[in-house]
Design an enzyme around this catalytic site. Structure first.
Site, mmCIF file in Angstrom:
data_model
loop_
_atom_site.group_PDB
_atom_site.id
_atom_site.type_symbol
_atom_site.label_atom_id
_atom_site.label_comp_id
_atom_site.label_asym_id
_atom_site.label_seq_id
_atom_site.Cartn_x
_atom_site.Cartn_y
_atom_site.Cartn_z
ATOM 1 N N SER A 91 47.659 34.544 33.430
ATOM 2 C CA SER A 91 48.965 34.262 34.031
ATOM 3 C C SER A 91 48.936 32.948 34.802
ATOM 4 O O SER A 91 48.044 32.715 35.618
ATOM 5 C CB SER A 91 49.362 35.387 34.980
ATOM 6 O OG SER A 91 49.582 36.574 34.274
ATOM 7 N N HIS A 146 53.747 35.549 40.900
ATOM 8 C CA HIS A 146 53.059 36.817 41.154
ATOM 9 C C HIS A 146 51.562 36.631 41.387
ATOM 10 O O HIS A 146 50.910 37.511 41.947
ATOM 11 C CB HIS A 146 53.317 37.819 40.017
ATOM 12 C CG HIS A 146 52.536 37.571 38.768
ATOM 13 N ND1 HIS A 146 53.071 36.940 37.657
ATOM 14 C CD2 HIS A 146 51.256 37.854 38.433
ATOM 15 C CE1 HIS A 146 52.155 36.870 36.709
ATOM 16 N NE2 HIS A 146 51.050 37.421 37.160
ATOM 17 N N ASP A 197 59.353 33.484 38.298
ATOM 18 C CA ASP A 197 57.913 33.757 38.376
ATOM 19 C C ASP A 197 57.092 32.467 38.349
ATOM 20 O O ASP A 197 56.115 32.350 37.619
ATOM 21 C CB ASP A 197 57.474 34.693 37.241
ATOM 22 C CG ASP A 197 56.098 35.315 37.520
ATOM 23 O OD1 ASP A 197 55.701 35.371 38.691
ATOM 24 O OD2 ASP A 197 55.419 35.721 36.556
#
Length: 567
Positions: free
Chosen positions: A253, A152, A183
């Site tokens: 992230s 992402h 992901d």
């Protein structure tokens, strides 16, 4: 413990010896497999010890019998306190034992951060116009320039750069593998000799195990945090996750989750804002699987850029900030200065081309794109944007050649096919336009421009029903395409469906209140329905916005005609 590989997902699993021959479930893909039976090798042990083992055993028996014969007790060995040297030796032996079991020796938090932080990077991604899409974290898993991050983080990116802990910047060449469901993404930068982190060979870290995270929350680079594993979860069906107490915030992230030995046990990926300590990471087995499936680099616009030092990185950041504020003068000054220091860097020339295109200096933009191409002939993005600049300057034949060059380098470039179709349509080469746009749709069915261009072609061919069908398909993908609404209004008008034409024009004006073409088309349809007051208002608004427009004389005639009819 018995270590074996899952035959579905390739994860390395561990099970107690007591489960040998029994069924066990992979925690990642849920496949039920049989735990293998490990057979011991007594012959190898005999070869290892050999005859000397039997000699030692015999001597031990002789000494024992002699002592028993004298009635003296066997000597007792006292457990004397260990000296510092002995303690250090014992620790070293323990470390060797850990290494033999495939486990890295534990480090202090200070040692762990010092070891791991140079391999962690700060990632900034941008769209095709170099506008920021977001930021995240990542880490090197290979000295040759492979970087792991979350999918992402780079989704939709046309341009990406990574900043090292030293402050230097590397431009991302492209993406070599992705796992959207897990992901995860694997990026590639040029160069070698980068510090990298080792992947843990074990399974999921145990609940209660200490873990550490390094990331860039909210852009605060190289933030170090610690916590422990608080559970094994599935944050969505089929996607296992490690729940941890180590804080994970936006910008973190894609960063590494480390065990006490500094090995990667997971990739930080998400947090639940409604609760405390609800932070998650993708297990390291997903990274191993991703690295096994890496393929050809999917090139990004940033490919080919030369490394920037910390001072040059700071200049580039200021330029990006100025572009975001539309402070064109400052951005031009900074990038021009950077160009003088980096005259062989195609990315800097490309960025200058984008800047001048945004300002409206398309001739200058073309010059900068050409230099970028001279430095890097396979620069697909530069060829494509050269085509856009030529299209804006109504040099449609040149634009088509530029789009063809981009497609030759990157055959899956849907936007190049679409814009080539647009250029063909403006040259009234209808068959070529439709063919190019249909190729674009085959590559990317969600690129709205392709449908609008086909709609324009069918409108020119007076096939209005087909035109409206394609306009509607494009609008369903991009409801903000005001031009599609206006050209669709023209098709409705040609079919004498003026009420629908008026509605399409009002939709366009809801998106862009100062769109002159929408007012002209609105006035024409209102006039056809004898709604003269609305027609007069629409024509007047057009003339206020475009008093010197190409069709302004015609609009003035229409306006006079409606006024006369109303008297």
């Amino acid at each position: 413990m018995i270590r074996y590989e899952c035959d579905r997902c390739g994860a390395i699993l561990e099970s107690p010896e007591s489960l040998a021959g029994e069924r066990d479930t992979c925690p990642l893909c849920k496949r039920v497999t049989m735990v293998p039976i490990q057979r011991r090798r007594p012959r190898r042990m005999l070869r290892l010890f050999g005859i000397s083992g039997f000699v030692c055993l015999a001597l031990g028996l002789v000494v024992t019998v002699a002592l028993l014969g004298t009635g003296k007790p066997a000597p007792q060995v006292s457990a004397a306190p260990k000296t510092a040297a002995e303690a250090k030796q014992s620790q070293g032996q323990a470390a060797v034992a850990d290494a033999a079991r495939g486990k890295a020796p534990d480090l202090t938090p200070e040692q762990l951060f010092e070891k791991a932080s140079p391999a962690v990077v700060y990632i900034v991604v941008r769209d095709k116009d170099l506008k920021p899409l977001g930021l995240g974290s990542g880490f090197f898993v290979d000295a040759g320039g492979l970087i792991v991050t979350n999918f992402h983080v780079i989704k939709g990116a046309e341009f990406a750069a990574v900043r090292l802990s030293s402050g230097a910047t590397l431009f991302v060449d492209g993406v070599v593998a992705t796992d959207p469901d897990g992901d995860l993404a694997l990026l590639k930068v040029s160069g070698s000799g980068y510090p990298c982190l080792a992947l843990s060979k074990g399974g999921l870290p145990k609940v209660g195990a200490a873990v550490f995270a390094i990331g860039n929350p909210q852009g605060l680079e190289n933030t170090f945090s610690s916590g422990m594993v608080s559970g094994h979860r599935e944050i969505k069906a089929g996607m296992p996750a490690i729940q941890v107490t180590a804080p994970i915030s936006p910008g973190s992230s894609g960063g590494p989750l480390l065990n006490a030995g500094g090995e990667i046990v997971g990739v930080t990926t998400a947090y639940l804002g409604g609760g405390q300590n609800l932070n998650f990471a993708v297990p390291v087995s997903g990274v191993s699987a991703l690295m096994r499936k890496q393929g050809k680099v999917q090139t990004l616009t940033s490919a080919g850029g030369r490394r920037l030092d910390s001072a040059e990185t700071e200049e580039l950041d200021k330029a990006w900030a100025a572009i975001a504020k539309k402070d064109w003068g400052t951005a031009t000054s900074i990038l021009t200065s950077l160009r003088e220091k980096q005259r062989d860097n195609p990315v800097v020339w490309y960025a200058l081309g984008q800047l001048h295109a945004a300002i409206g200096n398309h001739d200058i933009a073309l010059q900068h794109y050409q230099v970028a191409i001279d430095l890097k002939p396979n620069y697909a993005a530069a060829h494509f944007n050269m085509g856009l600049a030529c299209s804006t300057l109504n040099r449609h034949a040149d634009a088509i050649e530029a789009y063809k060059q981009a497609i030759a380098i990157k055959p899956d470039m849907a936007q190049a096919y679409s814009w080539m179709g647009d250029a063909w349509s403006k040259m009234k080469c209808h068959r070529d336009a439709i063919e190019a746009c249909k190729k674009a749709i085959a590559i990317d069915p969600n690129y709205a421009l392709s449908y609008r261009v086909i709609g324009v072609v069918y409108t020119d061919l007076k096939q209005y029903s087909q035109a409206i069908e394609f306009f509607k398909k494009g609008i369903a993908i991009d409801p903000g395409d005001n031009r599609a609404y206006v050209i669709m209004a023209r098709a409705y008008s040609e079919m004498d469906r003026h009420a629908e034409a008026i509605e399409a024009c009002r939709q366009a004006l809801a998106i862009a209140p100062n769109y002159p073409g929408a007012y002209f088309r609105l006035g024409a349809s209102c006039e056809k329905l004898n709604r003269n007051a609305e027609a007069i208002e629409a024509y007047e608004q057009y003339l206020r916005l475009e008093p010197a427009g190409a069709i302004a004389p015609m609009v003035e005639k229409y306006l006079a005609r409606v006024r006369l009819a109303g008297q």
